[in-house]
Each structure stands twice: as C-alpha cells, then as structure tokens.
Design a protein around this motif. Structure first.
Motif, mmCIF file in Angstrom:
data_model
loop_
_atom_site.group_PDB
_atom_site.id
_atom_site.type_symbol
_atom_site.label_atom_id
_atom_site.label_comp_id
_atom_site.label_asym_id
_atom_site.label_seq_id
_atom_site.Cartn_x
_atom_site.Cartn_y
_atom_site.Cartn_z
ATOM 1 N N ALA A 39 0.832 -1.207 0.000
ATOM 2 C CA ALA A 39 0.000 0.000 0.000
ATOM 3 C C ALA A 39 0.866 1.257 0.000
ATOM 4 O O ALA A 39 0.594 2.215 -0.738
ATOM 5 C CB ALA A 39 -0.935 -0.012 1.208
ATOM 6 N N LEU A 40 1.928 1.266 0.809
ATOM 7 C CA LEU A 40 2.823 2.428 0.829
ATOM 8 C C LEU A 40 3.599 2.551 -0.480
ATOM 9 O O LEU A 40 3.865 3.663 -0.943
ATOM 10 C CB LEU A 40 3.789 2.316 2.006
ATOM 11 C CG LEU A 40 3.234 2.741 3.364
ATOM 12 C CD1 LEU A 40 4.239 2.449 4.470
ATOM 13 C CD2 LEU A 40 2.873 4.215 3.373
ATOM 14 N N SER A 41 3.957 1.417 -1.086
ATOM 15 C CA SER A 41 4.651 1.456 -2.381
ATOM 16 C C SER A 41 3.755 2.091 -3.443
ATOM 17 O O SER A 41 4.202 2.934 -4.229
ATOM 18 C CB SER A 41 5.050 0.039 -2.811
ATOM 19 O OG SER A 41 5.969 -0.521 -1.907
ATOM 20 N N ALA A 42 2.487 1.688 -3.464
ATOM 21 C CA ALA A 42 1.553 2.298 -4.409
ATOM 22 C C ALA A 42 1.378 3.784 -4.118
ATOM 23 O O ALA A 42 1.303 4.610 -5.044
ATOM 24 C CB ALA A 42 0.201 1.585 -4.334
ATOM 25 N N HIS A 43 1.338 4.136 -2.836
ATOM 26 C CA HIS A 43 1.211 5.558 -2.461
ATOM 27 C C HIS A 43 2.422 6.353 -2.920
ATOM 28 O O HIS A 43 2.284 7.471 -3.448
ATOM 29 C CB HIS A 43 1.046 5.656 -0.944
ATOM 30 C CG HIS A 43 1.052 7.068 -0.426
ATOM 31 N ND1 HIS A 43 -0.040 7.896 -0.521
ATOM 32 C CD2 HIS A 43 2.036 7.796 0.183
ATOM 33 C CE1 HIS A 43 0.261 9.078 0.008
ATOM 34 N NE2 HIS A 43 1.501 9.035 0.441
ATOM 35 N N VAL A 44 3.622 5.797 -2.733
ATOM 36 C CA VAL A 44 4.844 6.483 -3.145
ATOM 37 C C VAL A 44 4.861 6.700 -4.652
ATOM 38 O O VAL A 44 5.217 7.771 -5.146
ATOM 39 C CB VAL A 44 6.087 5.678 -2.690
ATOM 40 C CG1 VAL A 44 7.353 6.178 -3.380
ATOM 41 C CG2 VAL A 44 6.244 5.774 -1.179
ATOM 42 N N LYS A 103 2.011 9.335 -5.579
ATOM 43 C CA LYS A 103 2.143 10.682 -5.041
ATOM 44 C C LYS A 103 3.539 11.262 -5.163
ATOM 45 O O LYS A 103 3.698 12.480 -5.205
ATOM 46 C CB LYS A 103 1.739 10.691 -3.559
ATOM 47 C CG LYS A 103 0.292 10.245 -3.305
ATOM 48 C CD LYS A 103 -0.697 11.183 -3.955
ATOM 49 C CE LYS A 103 -2.131 10.756 -3.641
ATOM 50 N NZ LYS A 103 -3.134 11.642 -4.282
ATOM 51 N N GLY A 104 4.553 10.400 -5.214
ATOM 52 C CA GLY A 104 5.926 10.895 -5.218
ATOM 53 C C GLY A 104 6.347 11.405 -6.577
ATOM 54 O O GLY A 104 6.007 10.832 -7.614
ATOM 55 N N ARG A 105 7.080 12.502 -6.595
ATOM 56 C CA ARG A 105 7.599 13.057 -7.843
ATOM 57 C C ARG A 105 8.974 12.505 -8.168
ATOM 58 O O ARG A 105 9.415 12.572 -9.311
ATOM 59 C CB ARG A 105 7.680 14.583 -7.740
ATOM 60 C CG ARG A 105 6.318 15.249 -7.589
ATOM 61 C CD ARG A 105 6.444 16.753 -7.553
ATOM 62 N NE ARG A 105 5.133 17.383 -7.429
ATOM 63 C CZ ARG A 105 4.950 18.699 -7.356
ATOM 64 N NH1 ARG A 105 6.001 19.519 -7.388
ATOM 65 N NH2 ARG A 105 3.738 19.198 -7.247
ATOM 66 N N ALA A 106 9.667 12.011 -7.152
ATOM 67 C CA ALA A 106 10.968 11.389 -7.391
ATOM 68 C C ALA A 106 10.774 9.883 -7.381
ATOM 69 O O ALA A 106 9.689 9.377 -7.587
ATOM 70 C CB ALA A 106 11.968 11.837 -6.331
ATOM 71 N N LYS A 161 9.488 8.673 4.167
ATOM 72 C CA LYS A 161 8.790 9.947 4.308
ATOM 73 C C LYS A 161 7.282 9.738 4.367
ATOM 74 O O LYS A 161 6.585 10.344 5.203
ATOM 75 C CB LYS A 161 9.148 10.878 3.149
ATOM 76 C CG LYS A 161 8.509 12.251 3.229
ATOM 77 C CD LYS A 161 8.929 13.112 2.049
ATOM 78 C CE LYS A 161 8.263 14.476 2.097
ATOM 79 N NZ LYS A 161 8.650 15.316 0.935
ATOM 80 N N ALA A 162 6.755 8.881 3.479
ATOM 81 C CA ALA A 162 5.319 8.583 3.501
ATOM 82 C C ALA A 162 4.918 7.899 4.796
ATOM 83 O O ALA A 162 3.870 8.200 5.380
ATOM 84 C CB ALA A 162 4.960 7.713 2.301
ATOM 85 N N LEU A 163 5.765 6.975 5.275
ATOM 86 C CA LEU A 163 5.476 6.290 6.530
ATOM 87 C C LEU A 163 5.481 7.269 7.690
ATOM 88 O O LEU A 163 4.622 7.214 8.577
ATOM 89 C CB LEU A 163 6.503 5.176 6.755
ATOM 90 C CG LEU A 163 6.311 4.309 7.999
ATOM 91 C CD1 LEU A 163 4.974 3.585 7.944
ATOM 92 C CD2 LEU A 163 7.455 3.303 8.113
#
Length: 377
Positions: free
Chosen positions: A51-56, A59-62, A363-365
C-alpha cells in the motif's frame, strides 16, 4: 482443499469418527498456531508495504523513473490484491476449519480466480519490465522512440487484461461440492468443500499447462532477456572513456564534475557526453539490479509451490499412502506461505536497492505516523 489436492486414503466413513478423520484431514494444533503467526506477519507487512509502495508511486515526484514506476505500481497492486483476498480465506478455511467451506460457491471461484489473476499479472509484469530494460540497453535510440509512459501504461493494461483471460478457466473448474452423504443419501452440510469439479485427468492437463504458462515460460524469457541485458551493460561499461583507472567502477558524479573543471573549453562537450552516458549507465544498472532481485525472489518462492502442484500430477491414485498424504498436507502449507512471502518482500527489495525510493517510502510512513499521532486524543 485445493485444485491439486489428492484423495487421501480414508478410513471407513463411520458416523462415530470426527469429520476430519472421515475426510482424511488432520492439521495439528502446533501447525495451526505456527502458520497463523506466519500468515499474520506476512499479511501485516505485505499489505502495509504494498500500500505504501503504491502511495509512493502515485504521489511521489521522485523515486523510480517514469516507466519503471508503472511496473512497480502494477506489482504492488497485484501483491496487495492477493494478500487481502487470499490470506484471510486460506487462514480460516484451509488452516483452522477445513469443513465446511464458509464462503459459498461464488466465493470459492473468486478465491482461486484472484490467486491465478495475481500470479499471471506478477509474472507478466516482470517479463514486460525485462523486455523494456533489454530494449533500453541494447537499442537505446529505438527505446527512446518506442518507450514512453503512455505506452507502458497501455502495455500493463494489456498485461492485466491477458491475466484476466488466463485466470478465467480456474473460476470455471473450481466450485463448491459435498464430500459425504448422510444415511438418507442426502449431502452432508458439514462436508461442504471448495474443490475441483472436473475429472482428475482434465485437472492434470490444466495444472501442467498452467505451470508452463504462468511460471516456466515467462521466467525463462525473463532470464534470457536479463542475460542479454547484462552482457550489453558489461560491453557499454567497457566502452566508457577512461575517466578512471582501467577496471575501476563507473566514475561517480563528483569525479566527472572534477574532470569537467580540468577539461579545456574545447573538450567541455565531450566531457558532458561522458557524464550523461555514465549517469544513464548507472540508472540502467540500478533498474537491472532491481529486476534481478525480484526475479530471484519469485523463483525461490514460487518454485516449491509449482513443484507441489506437479507432485499431484505424477503420483498415481494408488501411490497416495497415509505418510505421503500427511507430507503433502504440510508441504501445501509451506509452499503457500512462500507464495505469499513473494508478495510481501517485494516492497523490501525496492527499499534495499533504491535509495530514492527508500527516502520517499520512509517519508510517507513518517507522515502517516504523524497524522495518526495528531488524531489521537
């Protein structure tokens, strides 16, 4: 119990015996507790990590490059779907309570369909990523023209559509049925199971084709493409201008910057080319490392699972002794545990290999933990 579950040697179906004894299934309490703990750990780590991998990725630009991020997202969604659907069902109806099947005929078909869908999606996503990496290394000019984030999204959409079609037969051959009858000849409700509905000969053919299409051929193709990619990377590294001593690693950004400062103005353009080539090589080497790690994990975790399924095909009905069936019963639990481990450790591989992904992941965590702390009274 499963599509490849043999019929064990059973005692006489006397009503005085327990249902598990009459149906030949007996999981010891220590095994139930052990695999419950393992499944709970896999479920917690795997669902949170994917779930966090999908979020990264969303949402993540890098983080991973444009095309690579879509493959990471595809693998994360596949792993998340597999863990959310399969682990709770298996823990309840295959580890603790074998009978009766509690999720109905539709639930039985959906359970096996989701497992096959995620298996095909995962292995085809890895194969498509291997093909893209191979093209990017061997034919960089053609790759820049052919490969784009939009085409990668279309390719992965095709992967999911193909996986849906390939997994559909599993939903057809599986279903709910009753193993035992009452004294009146009626189906015994407590013996309701989720199992295969076709003949064993048909099931043998299906399992062998399934293993070939979902494991052997895709991973053989992936291994071949990885070999070609690595050989081209070695050749490219050997052709990089000698900005460092022969045999040393690809020059770092600091070394290249220092060289550019020492290089006369007329050589600035050549130094810039060397810098861009070295950065590109490092990106390609990094993506290949991620891919090789993922392939190694899937081979290690999936091979016992498919070996166990093939075991059913090559052991005759007369060959299933009580000892062999008991071994198969616990081997089933071990191989399915490894099957789920592969989905749980994939986010760990991203964090180990990619420093940029690791920073975004942490950072997301951290942001989620801060939000949870603010919500507490």
């Amino acid at each position: 119990m499963e599509s490849s579950n043999p019929q064990p040697p059973r005692p006489s179906p006397s009503p005085a015996l327990s249902l598990d004894a009459r149906l030949g299934v007996d999981t010891r309490l220590w095994a139930k507790v052990l695999f419950t703990a393992l499944y709970a750990l896999i479920f917690a780590l795997g669902t949170a990590g994917n779930a966090l991998s999908a979020h990264v990725v969303l949402k993540g630009r890098a983080g991973p490059p444009g095309r690579l991020r879509y493959h990471v997202l595809s693998l994360a969604l596949s792993g998340l779907l597999l863990l959310l659907v399969s682990v709770p069902v298996e823990l309840y109806n295959f580890v603790w309570f074998h009978y009766p099947w509690a999720f109905g005929d539709l639930g039985c078909r959906a359970y096996y369909f989701v497992r096959e869908l995620c298996a095909y999606t995962t292995v085809l996503s890895v194969a498509s990523l291997s093909a893209e990496r191979c093209l990017a290394v061997c034919q960089p000019l053609r790759a820049r023209r052919l490969l784009s984030p939009r085409r990668t999204r279309r390719l992965l959409s095709l992967v999911w559509a193909a996986s849906l079609g390939l997994a559909l037969p599993m939903a057809i051959i599986m279903g709910q049925k009753y193993e035992l009858e009452t004294a009146d000849g009626e189906p015994e409700p407590a013996s309701r199971v989720c199992t295969v509905l076709v003949s064993r000969a048909t099931l043998r053919v299906f399992i062998q084709v399934n293993v070939l299409v979902s494991f052997v051929l895709p991973l053989a193709l992936t291994a071949f493409l990885n070999g070609v990619t690595v050989s081209h990377l070695v050749a490219l590294c050997s052709q990089v201008p000698s900005t460092s001593a022969p045999g040393s690693p690809t020059p770092s950004h600091v070394e290249l910057t220092s060289e550019e400062r020492r290089t006369p103005p007329l050589g600035g353009q050549a130094s810039l080319v060397r810098h861009k080539d070295s950065c590109r090589l490092r990106r390609l080497q990094h993506s290949v490392q991620v891919l090789r790690a993922i392939v190694a994990v899937y081979v290690f975790c999936w091979m016992p699972y498919h070996v166990r399924r093939l075991m059913y095909c090559y052991v005759s009905d007369d060959g299933w002794t009580g000892t062999l069936y008991n071994f198969y019963h616990y081997f089933y639990l071990v191989t399915n545990t490894l099957f789920y481990v592969s989905s749980a450790v994939t986010p760990v591989l991203y964090n180990v290999v990619s420093s940029s992904f690791r920073k975004l992941f942490l950072k997301a965590l951290g942001s989620l933990c801060r939000e949870h702390h603010r919500m507490e009274p």
